[in-house]
Design a protein around this motif. Structure first.
Motif, PDB file in Angstrom:
ATOM      1  N   ASP A   1      -9.292 -10.780  -6.334  1.00 45.80           N
ATOM      2  CA  ASP A   1      -8.984  -9.348  -6.431  1.00 45.80           C
ATOM      3  C   ASP A   1      -8.832  -8.900  -7.889  1.00 45.80           C
ATOM      4  OD1 ASP A   1      -8.990  -9.132  -3.669  1.00 45.80           O
ATOM      5  OD2 ASP A   1      -6.816  -9.299  -3.463  1.00 45.80           O
ATOM      6  N   ILE A   2      -8.294  -9.782  -8.729  1.00 53.08           N
ATOM      7  CA  ILE A   2      -8.048  -9.427 -10.128  1.00 53.08           C
ATOM      8  C   ILE A   2      -9.313  -9.553 -10.970  1.00 53.08           C
ATOM      9  CG2 ILE A   2      -6.811 -10.172 -12.239  1.00 53.08           C
ATOM     10  CD1 ILE A   2      -4.480 -10.978 -10.290  1.00 53.08           C
ATOM     11  N   GLU A   3     -10.119 -10.581 -10.639  1.00 52.72           N
ATOM     12  CA  GLU A   3     -11.269 -10.871 -11.509  1.00 52.72           C
ATOM     13  C   GLU A   3     -12.545 -10.123 -11.146  1.00 52.72           C
ATOM     14  OE1 GLU A   3     -11.738 -15.098 -11.670  1.00 52.72           O
ATOM     15  OE2 GLU A   3      -9.870 -15.367 -12.793  1.00 52.72           O
ATOM     16  N   ARG A   4     -12.559  -9.467  -9.981  1.00 51.19           N
ATOM     17  CA  ARG A   4     -13.817  -8.807  -9.603  1.00 51.19           C
ATOM     18  C   ARG A   4     -14.128  -7.670 -10.579  1.00 51.19           C
ATOM     19  NH1 ARG A   4     -10.935  -6.459  -4.540  1.00 51.19           N
ATOM     20  NH2 ARG A   4     -10.099  -4.551  -5.426  1.00 51.19           N
ATOM     21  N   GLU A   5     -15.442  -7.358 -10.655  1.00 54.86           N
ATOM     22  CA  GLU A   5     -15.854  -6.363 -11.654  1.00 54.86           C
ATOM     23  C   GLU A   5     -15.520  -4.938 -11.225  1.00 54.86           C
ATOM     24  OE1 GLU A   5     -19.904  -6.751 -12.935  1.00 54.86           O
ATOM     25  OE2 GLU A   5     -19.533  -8.879 -13.354  1.00 54.86           O
ATOM     26  N   ILE A   6     -15.691  -4.662  -9.937  1.00 53.30           N
ATOM     27  CA  ILE A   6     -15.481  -3.283  -9.473  1.00 53.30           C
ATOM     28  C   ILE A   6     -14.076  -3.126  -8.927  1.00 53.30           C
ATOM     29  CG2 ILE A   6     -16.523  -1.422  -8.095  1.00 53.30           C
ATOM     30  CD1 ILE A   6     -18.583  -3.883  -7.419  1.00 53.30           C
ATOM     31  N   ALA A   7     -13.391  -2.089  -9.391  1.00 57.25           N
ATOM     32  CA  ALA A   7     -12.063  -1.726  -8.888  1.00 57.25           C
ATOM     33  C   ALA A   7     -11.143  -2.938  -8.733  1.00 57.25           C
ATOM     34  CB  ALA A   7     -12.197  -0.978  -7.558  1.00 57.25           C
ATOM     35  N   PRO A   8     -10.958  -3.718  -9.790  1.00 58.08           N
ATOM     36  CA  PRO A   8     -10.070  -4.879  -9.664  1.00 58.08           C
ATOM     37  C   PRO A   8      -8.612  -4.448  -9.463  1.00 58.08           C
ATOM     38  CG  PRO A   8     -10.648  -4.538 -11.954  1.00 58.08           C
ATOM     39  CD  PRO A   8     -11.447  -3.547 -11.163  1.00 58.08           C
ATOM     40  N   LEU A   9      -7.827  -5.393  -8.954  1.00 56.20           N
ATOM     41  CA  LEU A   9      -6.394  -5.119  -8.803  1.00 56.20           C
ATOM     42  C   LEU A   9      -5.780  -5.004 -10.190  1.00 56.20           C
ATOM     43  CD1 LEU A   9      -3.600  -5.139  -7.375  1.00 56.20           C
ATOM     44  CD2 LEU A   9      -3.683  -7.622  -7.504  1.00 56.20           C
ATOM     45  N   ARG A  10      -5.288  -3.830 -10.504  1.00 56.59           N
ATOM     46  CA  ARG A  10      -4.531  -3.680 -11.747  1.00 56.59           C
ATOM     47  C   ARG A  10      -3.627  -2.459 -11.643  1.00 56.59           C
ATOM     48  NH1 ARG A  10      -6.535   0.134 -15.058  1.00 56.59           N
ATOM     49  NH2 ARG A  10      -8.654   0.737 -14.522  1.00 56.59           N
ATOM     50  N   CYS A  11      -2.631  -2.465 -12.507  1.00 64.13           N
ATOM     51  CA  CYS A  11      -1.642  -1.403 -12.458  1.00 64.13           C
ATOM     52  C   CYS A  11      -2.177  -0.176 -13.201  1.00 64.13           C
ATOM     53  CB  CYS A  11      -0.384  -1.946 -13.136  1.00 64.13           C
ATOM     54  SG  CYS A  11       0.962  -0.801 -13.155  1.00 64.13           S
ATOM     55  N   ALA A  12      -2.117   0.990 -12.568  1.00 62.81           N
ATOM     56  CA  ALA A  12      -2.553   2.219 -13.253  1.00 62.81           C
ATOM     57  C   ALA A  12      -1.601   2.480 -14.427  1.00 62.81           C
ATOM     58  CB  ALA A  12      -2.513   3.389 -12.273  1.00 62.81           C
ATOM     59  N   GLU A  13      -2.125   3.088 -15.468  1.00 62.50           N
ATOM     60  CA  GLU A  13      -1.296   3.333 -16.668  1.00 62.50           C
ATOM     61  C   GLU A  13      -0.085   4.205 -16.360  1.00 62.50           C
ATOM     62  OE1 GLU A  13      -3.686   4.852 -19.839  1.00 62.50           O
ATOM     63  OE2 GLU A  13      -4.740   2.918 -20.006  1.00 62.50           O
ATOM     64  N   ASP A  14      -0.253   5.112 -15.411  1.00 66.12           N
ATOM     65  CA  ASP A  14       0.842   6.029 -15.093  1.00 66.12           C
ATOM     66  C   ASP A  14       1.621   5.614 -13.840  1.00 66.12           C
ATOM     67  OD1 ASP A  14      -1.428   6.481 -13.620  1.00 66.12           O
ATOM     68  OD2 ASP A  14      -1.325   8.660 -13.685  1.00 66.12           O
ATOM     69  N   ALA A  15       1.519   4.323 -13.476  1.00 73.67           N
ATOM     70  CA  ALA A  15       2.276   3.859 -12.302  1.00 73.67           C
ATOM     71  C   ALA A  15       3.619   3.293 -12.737  1.00 73.67           C
ATOM     72  CB  ALA A  15       1.489   2.774 -11.578  1.00 73.67           C
ATOM     73  N   VAL A  16       4.590   3.370 -11.842  1.00 74.84           N
ATOM     74  CA  VAL A  16       5.859   2.723 -12.117  1.00 74.84           C
ATOM     75  C   VAL A  16       5.796   1.342 -11.445  1.00 74.84           C
ATOM     76  CG1 VAL A  16       7.079   3.653 -10.103  1.00 74.84           C
ATOM     77  CG2 VAL A  16       8.357   3.014 -12.109  1.00 74.84           C
ATOM     78  N   ILE A  17       6.273   0.318 -12.149  1.00 71.58           N
ATOM     79  CA  ILE A  17       6.208  -1.041 -11.600  1.00 71.58           C
ATOM     80  C   ILE A  17       7.537  -1.379 -10.938  1.00 71.58           C
ATOM     81  CG2 ILE A  17       5.910  -3.484 -12.175  1.00 71.58           C
ATOM     82  CD1 ILE A  17       4.251  -2.563 -14.597  1.00 71.58           C
TER      83      ILE A  17
END
Ligand code: DC
Length: 223
Positions: A182-198
């Motif tokens: 999920d993290i390494e795929r090229e399209i729409a990988p799992l990552r936190c949006a810049e404006d998301a709260v963690i």
């Protein structure tokens, strides 16, 4: 329409928390992982070779996917009219889902469907790319996470509650494998949006996590 995006890796508590939150707010809950699982189930039943993008792309128009809700607010997935919700929760479908989720044709096929739901209803939508790709303008974005061990422990408890045989090491290893894809795929990988709260739920109970999410959402929605 208002949209709340909840992303994060598996086992971070997304589905449970997103569903609880939707219920409290009177929004529709959309578990997008279930949609990818339904596609994976469809392609597996078809006997499609998941390594062959053209074969997968040719099969997709035959999949009529619908989302329905029961009285309790739980989401059900219909594939060509059949409720497949029970069938898509196996480790085999999980593995197939992370493979198909990396394919451009599958993501394109599902993108509009997810956006259409968010255009029609107030939603709490959970997935991997909701805040980054599907609903970049979502009013609230939350990225849920927890330690690997806690996430695997939660997954294990879920499987055991369903009466399935599973052991911690295998669940942890399968989770690492899916996270990696999920993290390494090229399209729409799992990552936190810049404006998301963690929100790290490692040391939080479900109730504490829900409380924090609701307080945060309320602040943003009223602001
Ligand atoms: O959340 P889940 O385990 O049910 O998701 C199943 C798979 O689908 C998982 O490997 C990640 C993928 N997925 C995705 O790529 N994008 C989403 N928005 C939701 C799920």
């Amino acid at each position: 329409m208002k949209s709340i995006a909840i992303d994060g890796p598996s086992g971070a508590g997304k589905s449970t928390l997103a569903q609880m939150t939707a219920k409290k707010l009177g929004f529709n809950y959309v578990d997008t992982g279930a949609i990818y699982r339904t596609v994976a189930w469809f392609l597996t039943m078809r006997g499609a070779d998941l390594q062959q993008a053209d074969e997968v792309e040719a099969a997709l128009p035959d999949a009529k996917i619908e989302i329905t809700y029961d009285e309790g607010g739980a989401q059900h997935m219909l594939l060509n009219g059949e409720d497949v919700s029970g069938k898509i929760r196996t480790p085999e479908v999980s593995a197939a889902a992370s493979k198909v989720a990396a394919m451009a044709c599958v993501r394109a096929f599902l993108l509009q469907m997810q956006r259409d739901v968010a255009a029609a209803y107030d939603v709490v939508m959970d997935g991997r790319d909701i805040g980054t790709v599907v609903l970049p303008d979502a009013k609230v974005k939350i990225f849920l996470t927890a330690s690997d061990e806690v996430r695997a422990q939660r997954r294990l408890a879920e499987l055991q509650a369903k009466g399935e045989k599973a052991d911690f090491e295998t669940v942890l290893q399968q989770m690492h494998e899916r996270d990696r894809k999920d993290i390494e795929r090229e399209i729409a990988p799992l990552r936190c949006a810049e404006d998301a709260v963690i929100l790290d739920t490692t040391h939080l109970s479900l109730e504490q996590s829900e409380e924090m999410i609701l307080v945060f959402i309320e602040e943003i929605l009223k602001g």
